[in-house]
Motif scaffolding. Structure first.
Motif, short mmCIF file in Angstrom:
data_model
loop_
_atom_site.label_atom_id
_atom_site.label_comp_id
_atom_site.label_asym_id
_atom_site.label_seq_id
_atom_site.Cartn_x
_atom_site.Cartn_y
_atom_site.Cartn_z
N ILE A 186 0.90 -1.02 -0.05
CA ILE A 186 -0.14 -0.09 -0.27
C ILE A 186 1.00 1.32 0.10
N VAL A 187 0.72 2.04 -0.86
CA VAL A 187 1.32 3.28 -1.05
C VAL A 187 0.39 4.57 -0.83
N GLY A 188 0.79 5.54 -0.18
CA GLY A 188 -0.49 6.74 0.00
C GLY A 188 0.24 8.00 0.65
N ALA A 226 3.60 0.54 2.91
CA ALA A 226 3.57 -0.70 3.81
C ALA A 226 3.31 -1.86 2.99
N PRO A 227 4.41 -2.97 2.99
CA PRO A 227 4.19 -4.44 2.41
C PRO A 227 2.74 -5.11 2.93
N ARG A 260 -4.05 7.41 -2.45
CA ARG A 260 -3.84 5.81 -2.05
C ARG A 260 -3.64 5.19 -3.46
N SER A 261 -2.94 3.72 -3.38
CA SER A 261 -2.67 3.12 -4.53
C SER A 261 -2.08 1.90 -4.02
N LEU A 262 -2.49 0.73 -4.75
CA LEU A 262 -2.06 -0.56 -4.40
C LEU A 262 -0.99 -0.83 -5.41
#
Length: 496
Positions: A186-188, A226-227, A260-262
């Motif tokens: 998760i990247v945000g 966060a992985p 946010r992005s996965l």
């Protein structure tokens, strides 16, 4: 049907850099972005020293440097216990030959905003909400189809449209490598309470990175990374973010999730960067792990390599010049991909050196020694900055769309599009120029030729524009069939 010289698909950092470079050379360019609004996230936040040199030449480095900052030191925690401190990149003083020595952090959306402003100042605006659905190429050009029914006719098309590139898929070009479906992150961009903005915080769990929070310059945001474990939910809900924070920290709370992005780990590279009149650049040609800050930077330099070559051929230079784009950039991209992959693996294993960034990631040492455009000692290498005997800086003289010839005083005027600089003792020492030799620096700041004036005459036809032709004018033939793939060789190109 509209008509232009170059169509660029994708208004990320790669596409914008290319459009700026073409526009400042007087080339008619249209840039389409299927999204209705500009990208709003921080994804590619690291700007390497070589990219800052590119941005200096393009006229945006001052705006970027006013906001961007060196990466802060990293504190590593296991729960509430700080277990390590790391310097991600040593802050270096500027030197004569490297005026931009530091890795800088700037959220991607801000870098792109600055590039859009520069492009608008050159009279070109991004066409947002314009989705390209297909294209056809023939011997004389490319016809681009848009979702609204409009078609645009161009001499060349560049796909800077990301890892899922419609352009690459339409051409049937293989995208070799791996996608690791189980390695998700998760990247945000978030606003948070409970931690300061002077340091980057990394939390580990069972010896591996579990969460990282980077304070983003020019904003009150943190980049959140966060992985996800195999049993974590893939949903990008607020509760998922809260869960990932709560399981490794105490006292840190999220106030707002701005973007946010996965992310799924993709390590891939296109088998070719060109098919006839169509080119791939940036993530359309190579996708990296986020480690090492290589993806955006490599894409910017793809564009910087391609821009001057497209402009030269459109102004009458030999079409074979375009063959050198793939010949130069494909091996560079492969090498950089290896660097970012190794750093990603080290970070996942919690290795201390994974947080450090050295010369291997700065991209100052990337070179084209085996290029068809490299001839003579030192050719293919980046030209360093040099302070001339009269106090001028070489980079100030290189800045602009021209090539630069270092030659003895009194050397005959070079062809149009080449600036001449008299060789003095500092230049002689910096480049190893012997008496009577000349040295030509390409428009992208790499040494192209080093040798005698007589040999230069046979080298120049591969590089120079047609005499008397202004950039952006229309030669009778922009391109002939060449080894980079004959125009139309991909046939009718439609989405796969």
């Amino acid at each position: 049907m509209a008509d232009t010289r170059v169509v660029v698909i994708g208004a990320g950092a790669t596409g914008l850099t290319l459009a700026v470079d073409l526009a400042r050379r007087g080339v008619e360019v249209v840039i389409f972005e299927k999204g209705a609004e500009p990208f709003a996230g921080s994804r590619g936040k690291g700007l390497q020293p070589r990219t800052l040199e590119v941005f200096d030449d393009l006229g945006v480095v001052e705006a970027i440097s006013a906001i961007a900052r060196p990466y802060p030191e990293v504190d590593v925690y296991d729960g509430e216990n700080k277990i390590a401190e790391h310097v991600m990149s040593e802050v270096r003083e500027a030197t004569e030959d490297v005026p931009h020595p530091n890795l800088l952090m700037l959220p991607q959306w801000k870098t792109e905003e600055i590039l859009r402003e520069r492009l608008a100042g050159l009279g070109v605006r991004v066409s947002f909400g314009r989705e390209v659905t297909g294209f056809e190429q023939d011997e004389d050009g490319v016809t681009v189809a848009l979702a609204d029914g409009e078609t645009v006719r161009a001499s060349y098309l560049v796909g800077a449209d990301g890892g899922r590139s419609l352009v690459r898929k339409s051409l049937g070009i293989g995208f070799e490598g791996d996608t690791f479906e189980t390695e998700r992150m998760i990247v945000g961009d978030v606003r948070a309470a409970g931690l300061g903005r002077d340091r980057t915080r990394v939390w580990v769990r069972d010896g591996a990175m579990a969460l990282a929070m980077f304070p983003l310059p020019g904003t009150d945001h943190f980049q959140f990374m966060a992985p996800l474990a195999a049993d974590d939910p893939p949903f990008l809900t607020d509760s998922a973010f809260d869960h990932l924070v709560g399981r490794v920290t105490s006292g840190v709370t999220l106030k707002e999730i701005v973007w946010r992005s996965l992310y799924r780990v993709n390590i891939r590279m296109a088998a070719r960067f060109r098919s006839g009149r169509v080119f791939l650049a940036g993530d359309a040609a190579h996708v990296h792990s986020p480690a090492g800050g290589q993806g955006l930077n490599t894409g910017v330099q793809d564009a910087y390599n391609l821009g001057w070559k497209l402009a030269a051929v459109l102004a009458g230079a030999p079409a074979a010049l375009l063959d050198t784009y793939e010949a130069e950039r494909l091996p560079v991209a492969a090498g950089v991909l290896g660097i970012s992959t190794a750093l990603y693996r080290r970070a996942g294993e919690g290795q201390a050196e994974a947080f450090r960034r050295g010369e291997e990631t700065q991209q100052l040492g990337l070179a084209y020694p085996h290029s068809p455009l490299s001839e003579g000692p030192g050719s293919g290498l980046r030209a360093p900055n040099v302070r001339l005997a009269d106090g001028r800086e070489l980079f100030d003289l290189l800045r602009g769309p021209h090539a630069t010839l270092l030659a003895p005083a009194g050397h005959p005027s070079p062809p149009a599009g080449i600036k001449i600089v008299a060789v003095d003792e500092p230049l002689r020492r910096a480049f190893g120029i012997t008496s009577g030799d000349v040295l030509l620096i390409r428009p992208d700041g790499y040494v192209g030729f080093h040798g005698t004036p007589g040999k230069l005459e046979s080298y120049l036809p591969a590089l120079r524009t047609a005499q008397g032709r202004q950039p952006g004018s229309r030669p009778e033939k922009a391109m002939s069939r060449s080894s980079g793939g004959a125009p139309g060789s991909a046939g009718t190109s439609r989405p796969m």
